[in-house]
Design an enzyme around this catalytic site. Structure first.
Site, short mmCIF file in Angstrom:
data_model
loop_
_atom_site.label_atom_id
_atom_site.label_comp_id
_atom_site.label_asym_id
_atom_site.label_seq_id
_atom_site.Cartn_x
_atom_site.Cartn_y
_atom_site.Cartn_z
N ARG A 137 49.36 55.60 29.03
CA ARG A 137 48.26 54.75 29.52
C ARG A 137 47.76 53.81 28.44
O ARG A 137 47.32 52.70 28.73
CB ARG A 137 47.11 55.63 30.06
CG ARG A 137 45.85 54.82 30.35
CD ARG A 137 44.92 55.43 31.40
NE ARG A 137 44.74 56.85 31.31
CZ ARG A 137 43.93 57.49 30.45
NH1 ARG A 137 43.21 56.82 29.58
NH2 ARG A 137 43.85 58.80 30.47
N TYR A 154 36.53 30.12 37.37
CA TYR A 154 37.38 30.69 38.42
C TYR A 154 36.50 31.53 39.35
O TYR A 154 35.73 32.38 38.89
CB TYR A 154 38.43 31.54 37.72
CG TYR A 154 39.42 32.26 38.58
CD1 TYR A 154 40.35 31.57 39.35
CD2 TYR A 154 39.47 33.65 38.58
CE1 TYR A 154 41.28 32.25 40.11
CE2 TYR A 154 40.41 34.34 39.33
CZ TYR A 154 41.31 33.63 40.10
OH TYR A 154 42.23 34.30 40.84
N ASP A 169 38.17 31.87 29.06
CA ASP A 169 39.36 31.93 29.90
C ASP A 169 40.25 30.75 29.51
O ASP A 169 39.94 29.60 29.80
CB ASP A 169 38.95 31.85 31.38
CG ASP A 169 40.13 32.02 32.33
OD1 ASP A 169 41.26 31.70 31.95
OD2 ASP A 169 39.90 32.46 33.48
N LYS A 173 50.21 33.49 35.08
CA LYS A 173 50.48 32.05 35.20
C LYS A 173 51.57 31.66 34.20
O LYS A 173 52.70 32.10 34.34
CB LYS A 173 49.19 31.27 35.02
CG LYS A 173 48.01 31.82 35.86
CD LYS A 173 48.15 31.53 37.34
CE LYS A 173 47.18 32.29 38.23
NZ LYS A 173 45.77 32.08 37.98
C1 LIG Z 1 44.67 33.05 38.35
C2 LIG Z 1 43.53 32.95 37.42
C3 LIG Z 1 42.86 34.10 37.01
C4 LIG Z 1 43.15 35.47 37.57
O1 LIG Z 1 44.43 35.90 37.28
P1 LIG Z 1 45.15 37.03 38.20
O2 LIG Z 1 46.31 37.42 37.40
O3 LIG Z 1 45.45 36.37 39.50
O4 LIG Z 1 44.15 38.13 38.35
C5 LIG Z 1 41.85 33.95 36.09
N1 LIG Z 1 41.51 32.75 35.59
C6 LIG Z 1 42.13 31.63 35.96
C7 LIG Z 1 41.73 30.33 35.36
C8 LIG Z 1 43.16 31.70 36.89
O5 LIG Z 1 43.76 30.57 37.30
#
Ligand SMILES: *Cc1c(COP(=O)(O)O)cnc(C)c1O
Length: 391
Positions: free
Chosen positions: A57, A110, A182, A207
């Protein structure tokens, strides 16, 4: 300082530990065995270094490889992987706050990040205030004695305002407030957040880091001052990722700088073409002057990725479908950062409180994938003809 491309290709490898293989092994497992009791006691009592493994974990050598690579790219002390980008965001915030604290969240964040603040944080007695993305004086005025976190997302992933990150970092340092950013749009390749003084960066590795739309993952990277509380929060929340998914992300990151270069170049080419079109009133691409905060992008980021938006005249759902449905290369779907192009309509009105979204045009968000950009332009050109014909 090592170049990002060299970190991506050479960090997180230990060939001698893997019989000479280029890549680390994909360690599937829960239990690490010790040769004897003394060795187990020694392992448990030894300091909790970022590289340590001991139970599935808490991570494997596969996850450690990707974590150390990403921490080095971002200029951070250490990193931990989470099952999704959203879990990276929620874990990072939870590690920094307690009941009675206050969080300042950028209004362009987001949407699920906002939702977490408005519902879960609120239930635990933590208040969130929203600040206009480009107004640093306004942000200063919103700081309270109990403000513990300023959260940034730059550019915003729907509306693309590029925040003045150095000014916000300076303000947060003056007030001794933790900054969490972020950094999904830029990745550490185009904006190494910790080198700019951000305390904790979070990414949807789903992404560009994965880059192939075949897995979900998040990552949290911290400076050394925030590492211990983050590790405690991460561990207590039971966050854990599997080595298989990690290996996919690690494979993605090896080619990240090369892919991003293409996403960025093709994105600018398509954006330039859209900018010349009569139907397009507003181009929201950080590399163009029409994008709010463009000058901050120009002075702080080393390039653009492939995600941006443009406007169409306010239109019917039928007109939108006429434009989007038959597109040959653009899929209709959320997420982004994979090799393939995507197009969706977005409506920022629903997600703004500090600075209401008053623009009436219809925004379309594009992710420019690795297809030939001339073919993408042809595809959009035919789509815009259909759009006009459906009016
Ligand atoms: C997609 C996204 C997230 C969340 O990511 P997941 O892997 O889908 O949980 C967070 N911040 C931004 C800017 C995003 O585009």
């Amino acid at each position: 300082m090592k170049k990002a491309a060299n970190i991506c290709t050479h960090a997180g490898r230990n060939t001698s530990a893997h019989g000479g293989l280029v890549n680390p092994a994909i360690e599937r497992g829960s239990t690490y065995l010790y040769p004897n009791l003394a060795a187990m006691r020694h392992a448990y009592e030894s300091p909790n270094t970022p590289e340590k493994v001991g139970y599935g974990r808490h991570g494997t050598h596969t996850t450690r490889a990707l974590e150390s690579l990403l921490a080095e790219m971002e200029g951070g002390y250490a990193a931990r992987l989470t099952p999704s980008g959203l879990s990276a965001i929620t874990t990072a915030i939870l590690s920094c706050v307690q009941a009675g604290d206050h969080v300042l969240m950028v209004d362009s964040a987001y949407d699920p990040t906002r939702h977490f603040c408005d519902y879960t944080l609120k239930r635990f007695g933590i208040d969130t205030g929203y600040y206009a993305p480009l107004d640093v004086d306004g942000l200063r005025a919103q700081i309270k004695p109990n403000t513990k976190v300023i959260f940034l997302e730059a550019p915003g992933s729907l509306t693309f305002e590029v925040q003045d990150i150095p000014a916000i970092v300076a303000l947060a340092q003056e007030k001794q407030i933790t900054t969490i950013m972020d950094n999904t749009w830029a990745t550490p390749v185009l904006f190494p957040a910790m080198k700019a003084g951000i305390n904790i960066s979070v990414h949807a590795a789903t992404k560009y880091l994965n880059g192939h739309s075949d897995g979900m993952m998040g990552v949290i990277i911290t400076d050394d001052a925030h590492w211990e509380p983050l590790l405690a929060g991460y561990t207590e929340l039971g966050q854990s990722v599997g080595s298989e998914e990690t290996a996919l992300t690690l494979r993605g990151v090896r080619s990240l700088p090369t892919r991003l270069k293409q996403h960025g170049e093709s994105g600018i080419k398509v954006a330039q073409w859209l900018n010349e079109r009569d139907e397009v009133d507003w181009l929201l691409h950080p590399a163009f002057e029409s994008c709010p905060g463009h000058t901050h992008w120009a002075s702080n980021f080393s390039g653009a990725s492939g995600l941006f938006a443009f406007s169409l005249p306010s239109c019917s759902e039928g007109q939108l479908s006429a434009f989007l449905d038959p597109l040959e290369y653009f899929g209709i779907g959320v997420s982004w950062g994979g090799y393939e192009s995507l197009a969706i309509p977005v409506n920022p009105k629903r997600h703004r409180t500090a600075q209401p979204w008053t623009y009436e045009g219809q925004l379309i968000r594009l992710h420019i994938g690795l297809e030939n950009p001339d073919d993408l332009i042809d595809d959009l050109a035919v789509g815009l003809e259909r759009f006009a014909a459906a009016a």
